[in-house]
Design an enzyme around this catalytic site. Structure first.
Site, short mmCIF file in Angstrom:
data_model
loop_
_atom_site.label_atom_id
_atom_site.label_comp_id
_atom_site.label_asym_id
_atom_site.label_seq_id
_atom_site.Cartn_x
_atom_site.Cartn_y
_atom_site.Cartn_z
N ARG A 1 0.82 -1.22 0.00
CA ARG A 1 0.00 0.00 0.00
C ARG A 1 0.85 1.27 0.00
NH1 ARG A 1 -5.17 -1.69 3.76
NH2 ARG A 1 -6.07 -3.03 2.15
N LYS B 1 -17.80 -16.86 2.67
CA LYS B 1 -19.25 -16.78 2.85
C LYS B 1 -20.01 -16.24 1.65
CE LYS B 1 -19.37 -15.75 7.80
NZ LYS B 1 -19.59 -14.51 8.57
N GLY C 1 -8.58 -9.44 0.11
CA GLY C 1 -7.37 -9.54 0.93
C GLY C 1 -6.75 -10.92 0.91
N GLY D 1 -13.61 -4.74 0.62
CA GLY D 1 -15.04 -4.44 0.73
C GLY D 1 -15.47 -3.35 -0.24
P1 ADP Z 1 -11.09 -12.47 0.28
O1 ADP Z 1 -10.42 -11.87 1.51
O2 ADP Z 1 -10.12 -12.74 -0.81
O3 ADP Z 1 -12.29 -11.68 -0.16
P2 ADP Z 1 -12.68 -14.25 1.89
O4 ADP Z 1 -12.31 -13.47 3.12
O5 ADP Z 1 -14.06 -14.19 1.40
O6 ADP Z 1 -11.67 -13.91 0.71
O7 ADP Z 1 -12.39 -15.80 2.15
C1 ADP Z 1 -11.11 -16.28 2.44
C2 ADP Z 1 -11.15 -17.45 3.37
O8 ADP Z 1 -12.03 -18.46 2.90
C3 ADP Z 1 -9.81 -18.11 3.49
O9 ADP Z 1 -9.33 -17.90 4.80
C4 ADP Z 1 -10.06 -19.58 3.21
O10 ADP Z 1 -9.39 -20.44 4.11
C5 ADP Z 1 -11.55 -19.68 3.38
N1 ADP Z 1 -12.10 -20.82 2.62
C6 ADP Z 1 -12.00 -21.06 1.31
N2 ADP Z 1 -12.58 -22.22 0.99
C7 ADP Z 1 -13.04 -22.75 2.14
C8 ADP Z 1 -13.74 -23.96 2.48
N3 ADP Z 1 -14.03 -24.85 1.55
N4 ADP Z 1 -14.06 -24.15 3.79
C9 ADP Z 1 -13.75 -23.25 4.72
N5 ADP Z 1 -13.10 -22.09 4.46
C10 ADP Z 1 -12.75 -21.85 3.19
MG MG Z 2 -10.95 -11.97 3.58
#
Ligand code: ADP
Ligand code: MG
Length: 387
Positions: A36, A197, A343, A366
């Protein structure tokens, strides 16, 4: 673009107050990841070359309205100074008479960094009195913090009432790139979504189901979709209250995995690859399977534009990292325009050594999701109101 742009501002000899997102990971006195900081350099250099007096502000962590020593910005100022080969003066507050005196004593080409804005609860309350005090330090305001632009905070919203306000170079690039993606992506446009999620991303899933030619779904959220089709998903992460919405989003353009990697827990090394039609009751799905990687990779290889947000599995644990890393390879080898966000997804690609191979890496987690969803971000609305 309707935003007032920094390059149209007359900054010569002026005190310019710039909001960056320097919410970086610290370990003791050191900045662990300086991405950053590096991304802010073009705007800082532009201002220095334009003979401005630069005043930088940011938040760090969640100090909740009081001064927390570990969340001071001294390490950030020091690191920035090293990157610029130039002194960065750091003060211990962001408003008040003393700070104002320091700001007024700045010479052209000098840099001052204010203390963590969130040491004052007024920042997150979008307080006008606080914004006015910040504004009194300068003659021009620049927002270069896309990552906080979805928050109605004083340093990105209220402040625009008190100073001529502009979008910095990074904010401009971020907004232009994401706008282009939504309005005129070269087709086929493939969106890849994963992560923890469905509920975090429902808005963006809906929008992309409409805008993209194909929407590939992995990560934990795949199990909510698969369950909504009536499949047994074992102990996988599922949001039961989202089954209906998930089901309503399914169509021929939404591609779900055909196999997955299951295990007892994310720590176990004993794994099994199963078809989504025979997922074991007593185990959890933790990654997409090899057939799915193949199917997803084929869609990816014919794409002209690819957006990716959310890991395909629990990549933090080696046995469940393949799906994410293999897709990372497929995406970066596709020759398409590739946009990476989130992230954890960015961290995964950094670990795979692929981050630099993406056309564009969006800094705002976000904020990016809300922007793509078509929501008006409060800080961008405030800037637009100035034009
Ligand atoms: P980002 O930060 O890239 O937007 P998220 O915060 O939505 O991504 O999700 C990232 C998390 O999702 C990671 O910590 C990963 O371990 C978890 N994850 C991915 N697939 C699964 C799964 N099948 N079961 C549980 N957790 C998962
Ligand atoms: Mg995340």
């Amino acid at each position: 673009m309707e935003l007032p742009l920094l390059k149209d501002a007359d900054v010569k000899g002026k005190r310019v107050l710039v909001r960056f997102d320097y919410n970086v990971p610290l370990k003791g006195e050191k900045v662990v990841d300086d991405t950053r900081l590096k991304e802010s350099l073009p705007t800082i250099k532009y201002l220095l070359e334009g003979h401005a007096k630069v005043i930088i502000m940011s938040h760090l962590g969640r100090p909740r309205g009081k001064a927390v020593p570990e969340m001071r910005l001294d390490a950030v100022a020091e690191h920035l100074s090293e990157l610029l080969h130039k002194d960065v003066e750091k003060v211990n507050d962001c408003v008040g008479g003393e700070i104002k005196a320091v700001a007024e004593s700045l010479n052209e080409g000098e840099i001052l960094m204010l203390e963590n804005l969130r040491f004052h609860s007024e920042e997150e309350a979008n307080d006008e009195g606080f914004a006015k005090q910040l504004a009194e330090l300068a003659e021009i305001y620049v927002n270069d913090a896309f990552g906080v632009s979805h928050r109605a905070n004083a340093s990105v919203v209220a402040i625009t009432k008190f100073l001529p306000s502009y979008a910095g170079l990074l904010l401009q690039k971020e907004v232009e790139t994401l706008s282009k993606l939504i309005d005129k992506a070269k087709r086929p446009f493939v969106a890849v979504l994963g992560g923890a999620k469905v509920s975090d991303k429902i808005g963006v899933i809906r929008k992309l189901a409409e805008k993209a030619d194909y929407l590939l779904i992995g990560g934990a959220m795949m199990f909510t979709f698969l369950k909504s089709e009536g499949k047994e998903v074992g102990r996988s992460l599922v949001e039961n209250e989202k089954l209906e919405v998930a089901n309503s989003l399914l169509n021929e353009e939404v591609i779900l995995p055909v196999d997955a990697v299951f295990a007892e827990t994310a720590d176990s090394s004993e794994t099994e690859v199963v078809s989504v039609d025979s997922m074991p009751k007593d185990k959890k799905g933790l990654d997409i399977g090899p057939k799915t990687v193949e199917i997803f990779s084929e869609k990816i290889s014919s794409a002209k534009t690819i957006l990716w947000n959310g890991p395909m599995g629990v990549f933090e644990s080696e046995p469940f990292s393949k799906g994410t890393f293999e897709l990372g390879k497929a995406i970066t080898f596709s020759g398409a325009t590739t946009i990476l966000g989130g992230g954890d997804t960015i961290a995964a690609m950094e670990r795979a050594g692929l981050k630099e191979k993406f056309t564009f890496v969006s800094t705002g987690g976000g904020a990016m999701l809300e922007f793509l969803e078509g929501k008006e971000l409060p800080a961008l609305a405030a800037l637009k109101g100035k034009k």
